[in-house]
Design a protein around this motif. Sequence first.
Motif, mmCIF file in Angstrom:
data_model
loop_
_atom_site.group_PDB
_atom_site.id
_atom_site.type_symbol
_atom_site.label_atom_id
_atom_site.label_comp_id
_atom_site.label_asym_id
_atom_site.label_seq_id
_atom_site.Cartn_x
_atom_site.Cartn_y
_atom_site.Cartn_z
ATOM 1 N N ALA A 558 0.182 0.109 -4.383
ATOM 2 C CA ALA A 558 1.224 0.114 -3.348
ATOM 3 C C ALA A 558 0.792 -0.707 -2.132
ATOM 4 C CB ALA A 558 1.519 1.557 -2.931
ATOM 5 N N ILE A 559 -0.484 -0.605 -1.785
ATOM 6 C CA ILE A 559 -1.010 -1.412 -0.668
ATOM 7 C C ILE A 559 -0.860 -2.898 -0.984
ATOM 8 C CG2 ILE A 559 -3.106 -2.042 0.603
ATOM 9 C CD1 ILE A 559 -2.173 0.670 1.448
ATOM 10 N N LYS A 560 -1.246 -3.267 -2.214
ATOM 11 C CA LYS A 560 -1.187 -4.675 -2.633
ATOM 12 C C LYS A 560 0.249 -5.196 -2.599
ATOM 13 C CE LYS A 560 -2.919 -7.723 -6.294
ATOM 14 N NZ LYS A 560 -3.597 -7.770 -7.625
ATOM 15 N N GLU A 561 1.196 -4.321 -3.005
ATOM 16 C CA GLU A 561 2.608 -4.722 -3.035
ATOM 17 C C GLU A 561 3.298 -4.507 -1.695
ATOM 18 O OE1 GLU A 561 4.231 -2.423 -6.178
ATOM 19 O OE2 GLU A 561 2.894 -3.285 -7.712
ATOM 20 N N GLU A 562 2.505 -4.057 -0.683
ATOM 21 C CA GLU A 562 3.017 -3.804 0.665
ATOM 22 C C GLU A 562 4.127 -2.743 0.665
ATOM 23 O OE1 GLU A 562 4.049 -7.454 2.585
ATOM 24 O OE2 GLU A 562 1.990 -8.209 2.553
ATOM 25 N N ASN A 563 3.991 -1.792 -0.242
ATOM 26 C CA ASN A 563 4.932 -0.663 -0.307
ATOM 27 C C ASN A 563 4.311 0.501 0.469
ATOM 28 O OD1 ASN A 563 6.679 1.392 -0.925
ATOM 29 N ND2 ASN A 563 6.750 0.976 -3.122
ATOM 30 N N SER A 564 4.400 0.428 1.785
ATOM 31 C CA SER A 564 3.715 1.412 2.623
ATOM 32 C C SER A 564 4.303 2.814 2.463
ATOM 33 C CB SER A 564 3.759 0.993 4.097
ATOM 34 O OG SER A 564 5.096 0.875 4.536
ATOM 35 N N ALA A 565 5.605 2.915 2.193
ATOM 36 C CA ALA A 565 6.222 4.236 2.024
ATOM 37 C C ALA A 565 5.582 4.982 0.858
ATOM 38 C CB ALA A 565 7.730 4.084 1.799
ATOM 39 N N LEU A 566 5.393 4.281 -0.265
ATOM 40 C CA LEU A 566 4.750 4.899 -1.435
ATOM 41 C C LEU A 566 3.294 5.232 -1.126
ATOM 42 C CD1 LEU A 566 4.732 5.782 -4.378
ATOM 43 C CD2 LEU A 566 4.262 3.395 -5.036
ATOM 44 N N ALA A 567 2.607 4.329 -0.424
ATOM 45 C CA ALA A 567 1.196 4.545 -0.082
ATOM 46 C C ALA A 567 1.041 5.798 0.776
ATOM 47 C CB ALA A 567 0.632 3.328 0.648
ATOM 48 N N TYR A 568 1.895 5.960 1.785
ATOM 49 C CA TYR A 568 1.834 7.156 2.646
ATOM 50 C C TYR A 568 2.131 8.426 1.840
ATOM 51 C CZ TYR A 568 1.491 4.759 7.176
ATOM 52 O OH TYR A 568 1.046 4.038 8.248
ATOM 53 N N THR A 569 3.109 8.350 0.942
ATOM 54 C CA THR A 569 3.482 9.518 0.129
ATOM 55 C C THR A 569 2.320 9.960 -0.751
ATOM 56 O OG1 THR A 569 5.797 8.793 0.112
ATOM 57 C CG2 THR A 569 5.131 10.386 -1.566
ATOM 58 N N ILE A 570 1.651 8.994 -1.384
ATOM 59 C CA ILE A 570 0.495 9.314 -2.236
ATOM 60 C C ILE A 570 -0.632 9.881 -1.376
ATOM 61 C CG2 ILE A 570 -1.278 8.356 -3.769
ATOM 62 C CD1 ILE A 570 0.846 6.217 -4.566
ATOM 63 N N MET A 571 -0.847 9.292 -0.212
ATOM 64 C CA MET A 571 -1.926 9.715 0.678
ATOM 65 C C MET A 571 -1.690 11.133 1.193
ATOM 66 S SD MET A 571 -3.622 7.431 3.687
ATOM 67 C CE MET A 571 -2.240 7.477 4.804
ATOM 68 N N ASP A 572 -0.444 11.519 1.384
ATOM 69 C CA ASP A 572 -0.137 12.882 1.829
ATOM 70 C C ASP A 572 -0.506 13.907 0.766
ATOM 71 O OD1 ASP A 572 0.838 12.243 4.350
ATOM 72 O OD2 ASP A 572 2.832 11.786 3.585
ATOM 73 N N GLU A 573 -0.393 13.512 -0.505
ATOM 74 C CA GLU A 573 -0.724 14.434 -1.595
ATOM 75 C C GLU A 573 -2.221 14.492 -1.845
ATOM 76 O OE1 GLU A 573 0.388 15.258 -6.297
ATOM 77 O OE2 GLU A 573 1.396 13.637 -5.210
ATOM 78 N N PHE A 574 -2.923 13.380 -1.627
ATOM 79 C CA PHE A 574 -4.363 13.307 -1.885
ATOM 80 C C PHE A 574 -5.090 12.975 -0.585
ATOM 81 C CE2 PHE A 574 -2.267 12.530 -5.895
ATOM 82 C CZ PHE A 574 -3.008 13.293 -6.791
ATOM 83 N N GLU A 575 -5.579 14.042 0.079
ATOM 84 C CA GLU A 575 -6.187 13.934 1.405
ATOM 85 C C GLU A 575 -7.377 12.975 1.428
ATOM 86 O OE1 GLU A 575 -5.632 15.523 4.495
ATOM 87 O OE2 GLU A 575 -3.665 16.146 3.748
ATOM 88 N N THR A 576 -8.142 12.914 0.329
ATOM 89 C CA THR A 576 -9.354 12.073 0.330
ATOM 90 C C THR A 576 -9.024 10.601 0.538
ATOM 91 O OG1 THR A 576 -9.246 11.958 -2.088
ATOM 92 C CG2 THR A 576 -10.690 13.628 -1.141
ATOM 93 N N LEU A 577 -7.824 10.187 0.186
ATOM 94 C CA LEU A 577 -7.429 8.781 0.369
ATOM 95 C C LEU A 577 -7.361 8.418 1.850
ATOM 96 C CD1 LEU A 577 -4.653 8.434 -2.363
ATOM 97 C CD2 LEU A 577 -6.938 7.439 -2.407
ATOM 98 N N LYS A 578 -7.205 9.437 2.693
ATOM 99 C CA LYS A 578 -7.151 9.169 4.136
ATOM 100 C C LYS A 578 -8.490 8.686 4.672
ATOM 101 C CE LYS A 578 -3.382 12.410 5.037
ATOM 102 N NZ LYS A 578 -2.937 13.641 5.718
ATOM 103 N N GLU A 579 -9.570 8.976 3.921
ATOM 104 C CA GLU A 579 -10.898 8.546 4.354
ATOM 105 C C GLU A 579 -11.230 7.130 3.889
ATOM 106 O OE1 GLU A 579 -12.639 10.374 6.469
ATOM 107 O OE2 GLU A 579 -10.904 11.722 6.386
ATOM 108 N N SER A 580 -10.392 6.564 3.002
ATOM 109 C CA SER A 580 -10.625 5.183 2.565
ATOM 110 C C SER A 580 -10.305 4.223 3.711
ATOM 111 C CB SER A 580 -9.747 4.854 1.353
ATOM 112 O OG SER A 580 -8.376 4.832 1.733
#
Length: 707
Positions: A558-580
Amino acid sequence: MKPIKKSSFSEAVIYTQILDAKTLLAVDALTTVRYLDIETLKLLDELKVDVSHTRYGSKVVSFSGDAKYFALIDKEYKTSMLYETKGKKLLTKVDRHQGDVSCVAIEPHGRYMFSCGDEGITYGIDINSAQLTFTLPPHKDFVTDIAFTQDGKWVATSGYDKNISLYNLAMMTPHGKLKAHSAPVLKVQFLEDGRLFSLDKKSTAIVWNVNSANVIARLKGIHDEVLSVCVGSKNRFLFLGTKLGYVLVYDLLTYEQISKKYIKLSDAITSLSFDEAREELIVGSANGELLVYDIFDKEKHLRELLEQKKYSHISGCIRENPLLAYTKPHRTFEILWEKTLQRAKLLLENSEKVKAEEIFKDFMLIASKKQQMQKLLSEYSEYEKFLSYVKSKKLSLAYALVNLHPLYKETKVYKSMEAQWERDLVLAKKYMLDQKLSHKVQEILLPYRGISEKSALIQELIQNVNLYKRFREAITHRKFKLALEIVKQAEFLKEYPEYKALINYSDNLYMKAQVMLGNGDTNSALQIFHILLDFDDFRDEAKESIALIEAKRKFFGAIKEENSALAYTIMDEFETLKESQDGKLLNAQWEEDLKKADDLALYANIEGTKGILAKYMKIKSKTQEIADVFSKAHITQLYKALDENMEQKKVENGIKNYMLYYGLTKRIEGFFEDFKVKFPHTKININSQKQGLIESWRPSMIVNSIL
């Protein structure tokens, strides 16, 4: 413990805060604010507010992290006030509590001020706009304390109703209540790793898991009224300051009390804070003392004693300052002691008792070590008898002695016995599966008759030979799930080498998967996690890991495709991604955009606000914060309408519309009070209007004008 620095004032020190590497802020009971040199405690600057406080157990004053703003309660405890520190400029005040103001606080990032009252209500004030923005979940009785996480995302309030309320400031949503206290809760303090400390009127202290709402531990040994709380040394220690002048210390890893008299002063301890950079505890007292303690005082002396082998003096130092037990010199001393114990055991195994006693001589004056030495020597008193039983192959007698002296299990002789047992058991199982050789089984296992733990195993093996065959076949064909199901039917199989090898295999697979993840080889790790789904001990974690790997792929895609809405949605479900790195950048972008939108909302710029927040509209987790921004923008529109003398009916229409979208919020209540001042004969009653809920608000409900 003696302080390394001290100063004194004419009034009680009720608040201290580290501002930066050079400055300590200290506030006394007359709300005289002093800026002190942190090294010398010399006065750098001073601010006098002249509001007298007699309450020392609650938060009557609070500063933002940069000390740009401060909040305090007036001397009658009826009003809380927010000031810009420079020039003592009053920004706003809260005088709507039905009863006294019980405490005030500013969250770490300086975004909100909170005013807590005796009626159980906590008002949240937006510092930028100086407007009442929201209220926290109410208590049934007065609010006693308020605390925040270091990142400012969570706030907790404690109440006389025996409950603790949690609120997510990032999401602007309640997170339930913590209920386990049998008396009014007086203190709350967030710890790291999602934990919270709380203390009630009966001196019952609890450490909670905030996410699960479960009790982790109950702290023992509090027999005095606690007035002040702080954590220090990278959240390792909890310090409690009491009315009788004691500082108690707890280990936040073990939850054990380290000292009940770490510091003793002649008067109540009214403030505590911790300087992480210097590992120093800052203590304020009711008689105006400001004292600074090095919590690892005499660590250098401890190192010298270690070098000089004056081990008995080390124990004396630890008695004077128990926190020295957490220093590197003391850890080195304990490692040295453990090595000495191991050397002594080897000597005793080799029947060299005199040499074993000789290597203990440097520790003889330490009572606790001497006790361990004597116990060890006593344990080995029958070791020669044990050796003779082993040599004469009287295994039942040898094992009986081992049961009496468990330390023998660490010896080479015992390990050799067990290795022989394992070999004999394997051979017996092999013969048992072969009809031509099965007669040899009894001969092989004969020496182990009379050994209870072995006999039971042998008997079960004979009775369950078919289960054992199925178990082995399942392992051979890599049907691990079936193998473990068979073990559930026959628990005795857990004692066999095949089962232990299977468990070791799963442990090694798990470690291998972690290494692969660390090296970025997610495909190989994924294959291993699919195998680990067959193992009960790893199934849940394997599922989580598989889900996280798949989520990461989608996230970075999603980051690569610049789909920030999907990226935020996934990040909300998986907290560890917030540390990337990408997660941090996304969060930083959100915080920046939210701040920009918030600023535009103060000018009722709906179009600009929509433009900034457009890419977040489809993200569920952002909805409440977006709703709050538009709520603020529409309230600003109503205030503008009032200032521009717009006709009464149109403003009333705006009030009705606002309530349909956002419900009966504190913002509309505050505005309505101002509206009635200008239009005292209005017939509108906001309590009887049709109401929506801000929690039900959706981006599709955005309107350019609430009017």
